[in-house]
Design an enzyme around this catalytic site. Structure first.
Site, PDB file in Angstrom:
ATOM      1  N   ALA A 294     -20.026  28.217 -29.587  1.00 50.34           N
ATOM      2  CA  ALA A 294     -20.810  29.486 -30.178  1.00 50.34           C
ATOM      3  C   ALA A 294     -20.142  30.631 -29.410  1.00 50.34           C
ATOM      4  O   ALA A 294     -19.872  31.737 -30.243  1.00 50.34           O
ATOM      5  CB  ALA A 294     -22.018  29.491 -29.952  1.00 50.34           C
ATOM      6  N   LYS A 295     -19.807  30.722 -28.061  1.00 53.27           N
ATOM      7  CA  LYS A 295     -19.314  31.883 -27.363  1.00 53.27           C
ATOM      8  C   LYS A 295     -17.873  31.916 -28.112  1.00 53.27           C
ATOM      9  O   LYS A 295     -17.378  33.025 -27.980  1.00 53.27           O
ATOM     10  CB  LYS A 295     -19.271  31.367 -25.929  1.00 53.27           C
ATOM     11  CG  LYS A 295     -18.672  32.582 -25.087  1.00 53.27           C
ATOM     12  CD  LYS A 295     -19.084  32.542 -23.525  1.00 53.27           C
ATOM     13  CE  LYS A 295     -18.327  31.271 -23.001  1.00 53.27           C
ATOM     14  NZ  LYS A 295     -16.849  31.918 -22.498  1.00 53.27           N
ATOM     15  N   ASP A 296     -17.053  31.048 -28.392  1.00 57.69           N
ATOM     16  CA  ASP A 296     -15.613  31.119 -28.735  1.00 57.69           C
ATOM     17  C   ASP A 296     -15.487  31.657 -30.123  1.00 57.69           C
ATOM     18  O   ASP A 296     -14.620  32.278 -30.403  1.00 57.69           O
ATOM     19  CB  ASP A 296     -15.310  29.402 -28.562  1.00 57.69           C
ATOM     20  CG  ASP A 296     -13.641  29.450 -29.235  1.00 57.69           C
ATOM     21  OD1 ASP A 296     -12.982  30.278 -29.001  1.00 57.69           O
ATOM     22  OD2 ASP A 296     -13.423  28.599 -30.037  1.00 57.69           O
TER      23      ASP A 296
END
Length: 628
Positions: A294-296
């Site tokens: 999700a951060k990526d």
């Protein structure tokens, strides 16, 4: 605790060993209390032949059987205490195997039932039997977690020492064939005169600690940032060389978007290796990373990548005849895969729960879901009912046009997310100034350092502080950025009817939109604007306004697809719960913004200010609920 060393320099092999000793010590102490109680209680004389044989001529046979076990537990506590305190260890036998507790207890249980004392047998004796089965000798099973490059560094340093070249520079095919040859070989690989570097020695020492324990002490060996088949084989080889006699579950964790998309190929390559198939005995655990994906790539793209990866992994397992248990590395936040347990499990692909469920619970969610016995029982009931329902009445297979549209949504949302997070030149300074990210590192919250690499930017920041920071200033950016934009893009392309159909008929998609609604309800644009004005440089303010403008457009797009007039229309209870908590959270937000301003202005850190800041951070986290 004591097992997860991914990027954490404080978790060493000594800590792991100490944690395992403390765990065994605590188990022995708790069992000793149980046996004391049973010895007091079981004073009856009537027994069956088995108990009579075990007790000999003793007048009180049950006490005669249980007293030696009590002595064993007392000796176990003494020996473990000496080991923990690094004192002289007395030469006494200790509790090594669960059968040492189970067999005498079971003999007493059967005898009491056969002798007409079933009521007594089904009291505290049955409770103790259940505890023995549940907790074993070790109380908890420890997962060991380490980052993949730490293992390749070990093999690389070793091959250089042996004059075989640099393992890190080899092709994946060469790495796999070298590892398989060494795993099949009977001779040791580690030379006696080899003096490895400190980080390599630490990995070897950790594996030796694993080898010194029994299989029951461990859950799985989780490889963070696993990318290739050689990442998994390297761990098996290091464990073998360190003298590990049992088969450890080595579980690759696929975290980034590319790794999730590549997970099928990696597992297929492993299952095609004869040695590996024979070794794992038809069972494999694979961990799905929610936070880093999700951060990526943002929540929409990550969610679809996770769904696709699960689908493909189940398929690969079925083709190979191997049972795959999917281990979900969820956090409490939406941006880290968090969702109401029942809804989240039913939104997974069909057959993905066939091998059972393994899941992480973190942060405040441990307290909220498991903090009181009644709530814990309810949480487990939700998990169990969802697994049964998903296996007995699987969710529908997504139609091809749903899949095609999801691919478009994933691509558009990922581009929109990365355009801001990676492409906006002012983004990192804005993030650092408008949120308490820099202050989080100073606070005694969380189990690991905030960054994997202390010198890196956002990409090196761990997923927990990344999301935690944004939830503190109420913009909750990572949990929605890109998703609404992709939905609006699809509406503009004429796909509204198809989006509405997906929302009605596909649990995966409707759960996604439900989660977005909850996040939007928790966002507060006015508070976010106040943080910007109080903390950010004037030239950074337009970026904050742009993001809030995008948030408003996204809310309209999601409500449009769901045909709702306002957020959380279908969950009035949840909406009211958030509204009530907001009354308490909003003053804390105003206070936190002021405290951040003052701590950043003062050159010397004042402990009172830092303490007050910590209270506001903990308070906002508790009020926002799914933040960690």
């Amino acid at each position: 605790m004591g097992g997860d060393r991914d990027g954490n320099p404080f978790v060493t092999h000594k800590i792991t060993r100490e944690v395992m000793l403390l765990s065994r010590w605590k188990a022995a102490e708790l069992y000793l209390k149980d046996f004391q109680e049973l010895i007091t209680e079981l004073s009856m004389v009537k027994c069956n032949d088995q108990v009579r044989d075990l007790a000999g001529d003793e007048h009180e046979p049950y006490r005669a059987i249980l007293k030696p076990v009590r002595k064993l537990l007392i000796d176990t506590l003494e020996v473990l205490e000496a080991q923990i305190n690094q004192q002289d260890v007395p030469n006494k036998p200790i509790l090594e195997d669960i059968s040492q507790l189970w067999e005498p207890l079971m003999a007493c249980y059967k005898s009491l039932r056969e002798s007409g004392m079933a009521i007594i047998a089904d009291g505290s004796l049955l409770d103790t039997l259940r505890r023995v089965k549940a907790f074993g000798v070790h109380l908890v099973r420890l997962d060991i977690r380490q980052e993949s490059t730490r293992h390749s560094d070990v093999i690389s340093e070793l091959t250089r020492h042996l004059g075989l070249g640099d393992y890190d520079q080899w092709s994946e095919q060469d790495k796999v064939s070298f590892l398989i040859n060494e795993l099949s070989s009977k001779r040791p690989l580690l030379p006696r005169d080899w003096e490895p570097s400190e980080p390599v020695q630490e990995v070897l020492d950790t594996c030796r600690v694993i080898a010194s324990q029994s299989r029951e002490a461990f859950g799985a060996y989780v490889i963070s940032m696993a990318r290739t088949a050689s990442d998994v084989l390297a761990v098996h080889l290091i464990l073998q060389e360190c003298g590990c006699k049992f088969r450890m579950d080595v579980c690759p964790l696929f975290e980034t978007l590319d790794d999730l998309n590549n997970s099928e190929a990696v597992m297929k390559q492993l299952f095609d290796i004869d040695w590996y198939r024979g070794y794992i005995q038809n069972h494999q655990m694979v961990m799905i990373g929610y936070s880093d994906s999700a951060k990526d790539a943002g929540v929409m793209a990550a969610g679809w990548a996770q769904y696709s990866a699960m689908e493909k992994l189940v398929e690969v397992g079925e083709e190979a005849g191997i049972d795959i248990t999917l281990f979900h590395g969820r956090g409490g936040t939406i941006g880290r895969g968090g969702a109401p347990a029942h809804a989240a499990l039913l939104s997974q692909p069909p057959k993905s729960l066939k091998g059972g469920l393994r899941v992480t619970e973190q942060g405040e969610m441990i307290r909220f879901k498991l903090g009181l016995p009644e709530i814990a029982v309810n949480s487990f009931n939700l998990y169990a009912s969802a697994i049964l329902e998903a296996n007995l009445m699987p969710p529908p297979e997504p139609k091809q046009d749903w899949r095609d549209l999801m691919e478009v949504l994933s691509e558009v949302s990922c581009d929109a997310y990365r355009k801001v997070v990676r492409g906006e030149p002012d983004f990192v300074p804005y993030f650092r100034q408008a949120t308490p990210e820099l202050e989080l590192g100073k606070l005694p919250l969380g189990s690991r350092p905030a960054k994997r690499n202390p010198n890196g930017g956002v990409e090196s920041l761990r997923a927990i502080p990344w999301i935690f920071s944004w939830s503190q200033n109420r913009l909750v950016l990572p949990a929605w950025l890109g998703a609404g934009e992709a939905i609006q893009y699809s509406i503009d392309k004429g796909h509204q009817a198809l989006l509405e159909e997906m929302c009605r008929e596909w649990p995966f998609f409707s759960t996604r939109l439900g989660m977005l609604e909850m996040v939007y309800t928790k966002c507060n644009m006015e508070i976010s604007r106040y943080y910007d004005k109080r903390l950010a440089d004037p030239e950074l303010l337009p970026l904050g306004d742009k993001l809030r403008g995008q948030l408003q457009k996204d809310i309209v797009a999601v409500l449009n697809v769901e045909n709702h007039n306002h957020l959380m229309q279908s969950d009035p209870w949840g909406q009211e719960s958030i509204r009530l908590r907001n009354i308490y959270v909003e003053p804390l937000n105003m206070l936190q913004a002021e405290l951040l301003y003052r701590t950043r202005q003062s050159e010397e850190t004042e402990s009172e200010l830092e303490e007050a800041l910590m209270v506001t951070i903990a308070g906002i986290a508790a009020g926002m609920r799914n933040t960690g």
